[in-house]
Design an enzyme around this catalytic site. Structure first.
Site, PDB file in Angstrom:
ATOM      1  N   ASP A 193       0.737  -1.268   0.013  1.00  0.00           N
ATOM      2  CA  ASP A 193       0.041  -0.024  -0.057  1.00  0.00           C
ATOM      3  C   ASP A 193       0.965   1.228  -0.178  1.00  0.00           C
ATOM      4  OD1 ASP A 193      -2.101   2.107   0.665  1.00  0.00           O
ATOM      5  OD2 ASP A 193      -2.164   1.507   2.701  1.00  0.00           O
ATOM      6  N   HIS A 367      -3.529   4.623   6.980  1.00  0.00           N
ATOM      7  CA  HIS A 367      -2.494   4.056   6.238  1.00  0.00           C
ATOM      8  C   HIS A 367      -0.959   4.316   6.732  1.00  0.00           C
ATOM      9  CE1 HIS A 367      -5.302   3.209   2.764  1.00  0.00           C
ATOM     10  NE2 HIS A 367      -5.977   4.249   3.014  1.00  0.00           N
TER      11      HIS A 367
END
Lengths: 555, 555
Positions: A193, A367
């Protein structure tokens, strides 16, 4: 040798934010990880959502063994109904992720036919030559999983979305050990990611918002209204716990908020203290200092609960002087103007607004930042690396981060954009042929709190129904429209059709008249209202669904 | 007594960002502070700039004594040509501010008739019953002034835009002493900049960017390309000094960059070290490590120099692997998507990108944060306070900040939005009648590096020329348009006009064909290119200027 070939085929989400989907192929077997959606750019008028073009999978329908979902965010599951309507694959994901998918399939009357298989962290499934292990990761939504896929050529790890939260509120830790184990045994390819690669350091733990919320619960003298993403179960849990502690009752407002909290509660992922819940219709009857309201609409979406509260247009909640409105969320790029407009409406009503960056934070990201990304790279020590989930800018930065791994065996890094494939065989890894990808624009009519008869339609079909452009001239002094709206149309009504279009003009005029002055001054809201009303009218009259794109001129 | 009445009349910029303009009236005398513009929302297709509606001043033309400009930013001077075309007022401002205005008036062939009067910090002028003293403040643009206006009822202080920079790069300090003097003697009304009221603490000094730039000049191995606002003379000075120190030559790219640096250099506000300048056409001939390029286009404006550099479409600069591109600016809300698109193009060319928040900073704001705003409130100790320059959210926060002053004599604070007036007389202050305000949308055709025959036209007149909507269907797979573009038109060609419109379709088709694949994938760029080309064509054929609003459909 040529038969022993792995192909990595990004269907969406590489070189663009949103609509993540990744196919992995070995010979005559394909598996798919995630099938997300994205919200359209403002330039794409007349479209509700955008999904990847799944042509590659449709063309190879007989080879696709299954769809694996890493977690329940829209950019990972929002395209599932559309993909399944083309290709009824078995779907694997955590119980919570699948429950969110179920709701969506139910709306489209696709649930009965769907093949949903819940999996758990640590569980394994076999799909053709692929053995898939699910690994627990931490993220802003509960029950997020990474996957380790053992293939005949080696192990592929796909992180899904993650951060490495050392103190998650549910104490379900990021599974460092399994990542380490795979790294020790050797990993062929890591896909990780890239969303927050441009943030230095570490992302703060979800727990970091607690001190700010404690202060808000202590200090707020009247109603405390908190807007957050409805899927942020960790956040909602903290709010519920604090409400219980500080003697406030909690009401949830907004369809998505009600849906998701119900699902999470049923699955035991959201624990609701005894008698803390308040029905929306009772909000205004309670002493204000005893009430907290959790409401959807952080992005200023025109018809969301918070947007309607902001202009006194919600039946259960009116803002008053002394109320506190908290935006516990980030601003998704592109939504700034809509959010600021909403906040101005709220400020005009005398409510205090808490938003933006502050210390302690009122929102933390889900994140991983730079140091967490390095940690995962170091744990996994892959031979090849593909950064995923980001625009080119993020992907290329993430690729650069990985360079320090050269000394421990990283042979190559590939910055792929959607449609650009990678081939790995016994001789190495190289770029392969491009595949057909693209975007499918869907006019689904889905609106928070407005359950419509939703039909998924591809814009290709929509455009066969022609388009309708209502053109509204609004007088800048009065905020009122000048004369009847114009309607320009192509390919929609054959022959004269003037009767229908003049009726349609009256429909638009009525929408304008019945809107408040504040709504009329907000073009985003007006475009959306006009589009919805006109769509309903035209669909009813003609059973057709032309593209409708309101153009507002200020004169 | 009723004759002794002051009126504060916000013409623009209160309750909205941009197009700042404030009128002050005493009996039969009016003065105006600033006449700014704003860039239109994306919803306002077909418009280049927006200015306030100056009807109130036009209706009282014989009473208006002069226009005072606080500083040279577009949101304070951008509406000057439009206002002067209605009302040829004498204009007062610093030499630098007026020089920027001159350029703009020259473009409109209005310079000869204009009455421009340069003033200095510390200087005073008399306009009817108003005595105006100019006070030096610090801001991101040089030569910024606040004004203290002595009226028969007391002193009004208008801060313009400011921060309190304790270490400005030109050592021209914020004039705390004059603010203190006025405060000591008593101030009737303070109007103060609210832009950054939601930032806690102090705004960093302009000098704070130097360590980051030192690092960039040291570390960059190839070309160093820096984008900043062209009016940020302090920033440009620091870049020039460092380039000299570290042995790089500096080229300026972009019309606004060339204009503003020339003006500042001529006025002695920008000192350019000997032989450090590089002509744009020589950039690619120099060894890359000896070159710094300062380029306009921080906001991803479709036709700006940096946007063109980003897609290899600038004749003097091509990006190569190893180049460093620095965005030394903030992202103005609404521009995020365009800026990210531009950065992705840059990343694809292998250049490193430096942007966003970091420590030391690569950009600092020019507006005062919370503590500086309190400092000014405490220095001035006004009887009445009006927060200015901001949306309602900022104005209401700033009003709250002022509440701590109640103990030292603040009697009242008024949150006014554009058009809402305040009246002050011997009995006190109260809200007055609303005046006509609004927005004028101007299709000026002004484009960086494209000097056109610019005619200021009000959208009211434009709409008399009708409108033209080119509708382009772009195939999402190929990025090419499908068939000939459609053109929908109203009120533009009378009768059949099909010959003209089919020619126009060909013009649009040609624009599409001659664009690169990257441009075609960027709808913002395509909308702008199509609009410009079609405008030129239609204006040439018909001498009319319809509103042109390209609609791009993805199919």
């Amino acid at each position: 040798m040529a038969d022993r070939k792995l192909q990595i085929i990004p269907i969406g989400g590489l070189g663009e934010f949103g609509m993540n989907s990744m196919a992995i192929r070995y010979g005559d077997d394909i598996i798919v990880i995630d099938a997300g959606m994205m919200f359209p750019d403002v330039e794409l008028l007349g479209v509700d959502i955008v999904t990847p073009d799944f042509s590659y999978l449709e063309q190879n329908a007989s080879l696709v063994r299954g769809l694996i979902l890493t977690h329940g965010h829209e950019d990972h599951i929002g395209g599932v109904p559309f993909l399944l309507s083309q290709l009824n694959l078995p779907v694997y994901g955590s119980e919570f992720t699948l429950a969110l998918v179920e709701r969506r399939l139910e709306e489209h009357e696709m649930l009965d036919a769907a093949k949903l298989h819940p999996v758990k962290a640590g569980g394994r499934i076999k799909l053709g030559p692929f053995e898939v292990e699910f690994i627990r990761v931490t993220h802003s939504i509960v029950s997020s999983l990474a996957v380790a896929i053992t293939t005949p050529l080696g192990v592929i790890i796909h992180t899904g979305d993650f951060k490495v939260d050392p103190t998650p509120t549910d104490n379900e830790l990021f599974d460092l050990h399994t990542f380490a184990d795979y790294g020790k045994r050797g990993v062929l390819l890591l896909m990780s990611d890239s969303t927050n690669v441009d943030r230095p350091g570490y992302t703060e733990s979800e727990r970091a918002v607690r001190p700010r919320f404690e202060e808000l619960f202590t200090r707020s003298e009247k109603r405390l209204i908190i807007s957050s993403f409805s899927s942020s179960i960790h956040r909602l849990q903290q709010i519920l716990d604090l409400a219980d502690e500080y003697g406030r009752k909690v009401a949830f407002l907004g369809r998505s908020m009600l849906n998701v909290t119900e699902i999470a509660h049923n699955l035991g992922l959201l624990s609701i203290p005894d008698s803390v819940l308040l029905r929306p219709q009772d909000i205004m009857q309670m002493p204000p200092e005893k009430v907290a309201v959790v409401v959807s609409g952080t992005q200023g979406e025109p018809m969301s609960a918070l947007s309607r509260v902001a202009v006194d247009n919600h039946k259960h909640l009116y803002l008053k002087k002394g109320d506190t409105v908290v935006l516990s969320s980030r601003i998704i790029p592109g939504n700034e103007k809509a959010i600021y407009r909403m906040m101005n409406h709220i400020a005009r009503r005398g409510a205090e607004i808490v938003y933006g960056s502050m210390n302690p934070p009122v929102h933390v990201s889900g994140h991983a930042s730079e140091e967490e990304l390095k940690l995962v790279l170091n744990l996994v020590r892959p031979k090849y690396f593909i950064p995923i989930h980001g625009e080119y800018l993020q992907l290329s930065r993430h690729a650069k981060l990985a360079q320090h791994l050269r000394s421990v065996g990283l042979e190559d890094t590939f910055v792929l954009e959607t449609g650009e494939t990678l081939e790995i065989d016994d001789l190495g890894a190289r770029r392969g042929e491009k595949v057909t990808v693209g975007r499918i624009c869907i006019d689904s009519g889905s609106l928070d709190d407005v359950v419509e008869d939703i039909i998924i339609r591809d814009r290709r079909h929509l455009s066969e129904d022609g388009f309708v452009l209502p053109i509204i001239a609004i007088n800048k002094h009065t905020g009122r429209s000048e004369g009847l709206p114009e309607i320009v149309s192509r390919g929609f009504v054959s022959g004269d059709g003037s009767g229908l279009l003049s009726e349609a003009r009256a429909v638009v005029a009525k929408t304008l008249e019945t809107s408040t002055a504040e709504e009329r001054s907000d073009w985003g809201v007006m475009q959306e209202k006009i589009r919805q009303d006109l769509k309903r009218y035209l669909n009813k009259q003609t059973q057709r669904r032309p593209l409708i794109m309101p153009v507002i001129l200020e004169v």
